[in-house]
Design a protein around this motif. Structure first.
Motif, mmCIF file in Angstrom:
data_model
loop_
_atom_site.group_PDB
_atom_site.id
_atom_site.type_symbol
_atom_site.label_atom_id
_atom_site.label_comp_id
_atom_site.label_asym_id
_atom_site.label_seq_id
_atom_site.Cartn_x
_atom_site.Cartn_y
_atom_site.Cartn_z
ATOM 1 N N LEU A 132 0.842 -1.190 0.000
ATOM 2 C CA LEU A 132 0.000 0.000 0.000
ATOM 3 C C LEU A 132 0.875 1.237 0.000
ATOM 4 N N MET A 133 0.407 2.268 -0.664
ATOM 5 C CA MET A 133 1.154 3.517 -0.749
ATOM 6 C C MET A 133 0.812 4.408 0.432
ATOM 7 N N GLY A 134 1.832 4.948 1.106
ATOM 8 C CA GLY A 134 1.618 5.847 2.231
ATOM 9 C C GLY A 134 1.483 7.283 1.773
ATOM 10 N N PHE A 135 1.169 8.174 2.724
ATOM 11 C CA PHE A 135 1.043 9.587 2.397
ATOM 12 C C PHE A 135 2.401 10.262 2.273
ATOM 13 N N SER A 136 3.417 9.692 2.932
ATOM 14 C CA SER A 136 4.744 10.283 2.861
ATOM 15 C C SER A 136 5.781 9.299 3.379
ATOM 16 N N GLU B 284 8.333 12.529 10.164
ATOM 17 C CA GLU B 284 7.503 13.537 10.813
ATOM 18 C C GLU B 284 6.117 13.619 10.179
ATOM 19 N N LEU B 285 6.075 13.518 8.851
ATOM 20 C CA LEU B 285 4.781 13.558 8.163
ATOM 21 C C LEU B 285 3.972 12.281 8.425
ATOM 22 N N ARG B 286 4.659 11.165 8.578
ATOM 23 C CA ARG B 286 3.956 9.921 8.919
ATOM 24 C C ARG B 286 3.339 10.018 10.312
ATOM 25 N N VAL B 287 4.070 10.621 11.244
ATOM 26 C CA VAL B 287 3.539 10.813 12.596
ATOM 27 C C VAL B 287 2.322 11.735 12.559
ATOM 28 N N LEU B 288 2.416 12.808 11.759
ATOM 29 C CA LEU B 288 1.280 13.713 11.609
ATOM 30 C C LEU B 288 0.072 12.989 11.025
ATOM 31 N N HIS B 289 0.319 12.124 10.052
ATOM 32 C CA HIS B 289 -0.754 11.324 9.454
ATOM 33 C C HIS B 289 -1.400 10.412 10.487
ATOM 34 N N VAL B 290 -0.579 9.755 11.298
ATOM 35 C CA VAL B 290 -1.111 8.847 12.324
ATOM 36 C C VAL B 290 -1.940 9.615 13.348
ATOM 37 N N ILE B 291 -1.427 10.755 13.808
ATOM 38 C CA ILE B 291 -2.136 11.542 14.819
ATOM 39 C C ILE B 291 -3.471 12.042 14.287
ATOM 40 N N SER C 38 1.799 3.131 8.995
ATOM 41 C CA SER C 38 2.642 4.324 9.074
ATOM 42 C C SER C 38 3.570 4.277 10.275
ATOM 43 N N LEU C 39 3.054 3.805 11.414
ATOM 44 C CA LEU C 39 3.887 3.726 12.614
ATOM 45 C C LEU C 39 5.013 2.708 12.461
ATOM 46 N N LEU C 40 4.695 1.574 11.860
ATOM 47 C CA LEU C 40 5.690 0.507 11.705
ATOM 48 C C LEU C 40 6.514 0.651 10.434
ATOM 49 N N ASP C 41 6.214 1.687 9.648
ATOM 50 C CA ASP C 41 6.870 1.895 8.354
ATOM 51 C C ASP C 41 6.762 0.634 7.494
ATOM 52 N N SER C 42 5.569 0.079 7.506
ATOM 53 C CA SER C 42 5.303 -1.133 6.733
ATOM 54 C C SER C 42 4.105 -0.885 5.828
ATOM 55 N N SER C 43 4.170 -1.360 4.619
ATOM 56 C CA SER C 43 3.076 -1.141 3.680
ATOM 57 C C SER C 43 2.496 -2.445 3.140
#
Length: 312
Positions: free
Chosen positions: A12-16, A20-27, A83-88
């Motif tokens: 799966l494709m992430g937002f970034s 830092e942007l992944r953390v923002l996405h998760v929050i 996003s947290l685990l940096d796994s897609s």
């Protein structure tokens, strides 16, 4: 073609890719998820416990709240964990489940919104016939018909998608598995799949949208005849947000699902998918229920009852 037989997982494709942007996405996604769950669960509890809300209108609101809580749970938690685990990575069975559930919930959500528009039309435009037309038997039958037809609809589209061989790539340009992104990965002709999607989407989605607009046109024409300006303002403030949510829900879904698979996927597709997979479950409790005076009174009554029980 050999790759199509051994492809047992997708990416799966992430937002970034930036941490830092992944953390923002998760929050942001987690906050929206929690607010959605709390709002919808609160409505389910209040409309179940308060006997004065055991009417067709609140029956459908309760069903919509249960549906929305389940709908957003299909995509958001998995996206946050990835996003947290940096796994897609998502397994093929997980992808099949996501496709089936997303299509099912989108279909049933649209039917519920249409039924609720019909309920408002009968209540405002034909109030004397309301107890006969919107009786408990009709409410249960329409709910069951929506759910069972949704299972068939989702099953047909899911089966039609995963019968295709996937050998172009295993990277899905979306934060969850959806049919348009999967069609782009197929190494076979997807024209028939696209025809089925367009025909069913325009037929069902377009038909429901036309009926909803037709219902609200009649509602507005009746509301304009109300002698009290306050009653007219209240009716308009309730109906207009309904139409806006349905319009955003359908227009974003149409844009993503009805585009030809030959058009390259972009970040815009991912952003637009948020408008039909996350925004409706988030705002439905606000515009359909929490702005409703009866719901507010029922919530206050329940809170006072809980505080009184706690003091005892």
């Amino acid at each position: 073609m050999a790759n199509s037989t051994v492809m047992m997982e997708f990416l799966l494709m992430g937002f970034s890719d930036v941490w830092e942007l992944r953390v923002l996405h998760v929050i942001s996604f987690s906050l929206m998820y929690l607010v959605t769950l709390m709002g919808n669960i609160l409505i389910v509890i209040v409309t179940t416990l308060d006997r004065s809300l055991h009417t067709p209108m609140y029956y459908f609101l309760r069903n919509l709240s249960v549906l929305d809580a389940c709908y957003i749970s299909v995509t958001v938690p998995n996206s946050c964990i990835n996003s947290l685990l940096d796994s897609s990575t998502i397994s093929k069975s997980g992808c099949v489940s996501q496709v089936f559930l997303v299509v099912f919930f989108v279909y049933v959500e649209l039917l519920f919104l249409t039924i609720m528009a019909c309920d408002r039309y009968v209540a405002i435009c034909r109030p004397l016939h309301y107890p006969v037309i919107m009786n408990s038997r009709i409410c249960i039958q329409t709910t069951l018909a929506s759910l069972f037809s949704g299972l068939v609809y989702a099953g047909v589209h899911t089966g039609n998608t995963f019968r295709l061989p996937f050998c172009q790539s295993n990277v899905i340009h979306q934060f969850f598995c959806d049919i348009p992104s999967l069609l782009k990965l197929s190494c076979s002709d997807t024209f028939s799949n696209e025809i089925v999607i367009v025909a069913s989407g325009l037929g069902i989605g377009g038909g429901c949208f036309i009926f909803i607009i037709w219902s609200y046109v009649h509602i507005f024409s009746t509301v304009l005849k109300f002698p009290s300006r306050a009653d007219r303002t209240k009716a308009f403030s309730t109906c207009v947000p309904h139409i806006l949510v349905v319009s955003v829900f359908l227009s974003s879904a149409f844009y993503v699902y009805l585009r030809p698979s030959a058009i390259s996927a972009t970040m815009q597709d991912i952003v637009l998918s948020v408008f039909y997979s996350i925004i409706p479950p988030l705002v439905n409790p606000i515009i359909y229920s929490l702005r409703n005076e009866q719901i507010k009174r029922a919530i206050k009554k329940s809170m006072k009852r809980m505080i009184y029980s706690g003091n005892m």
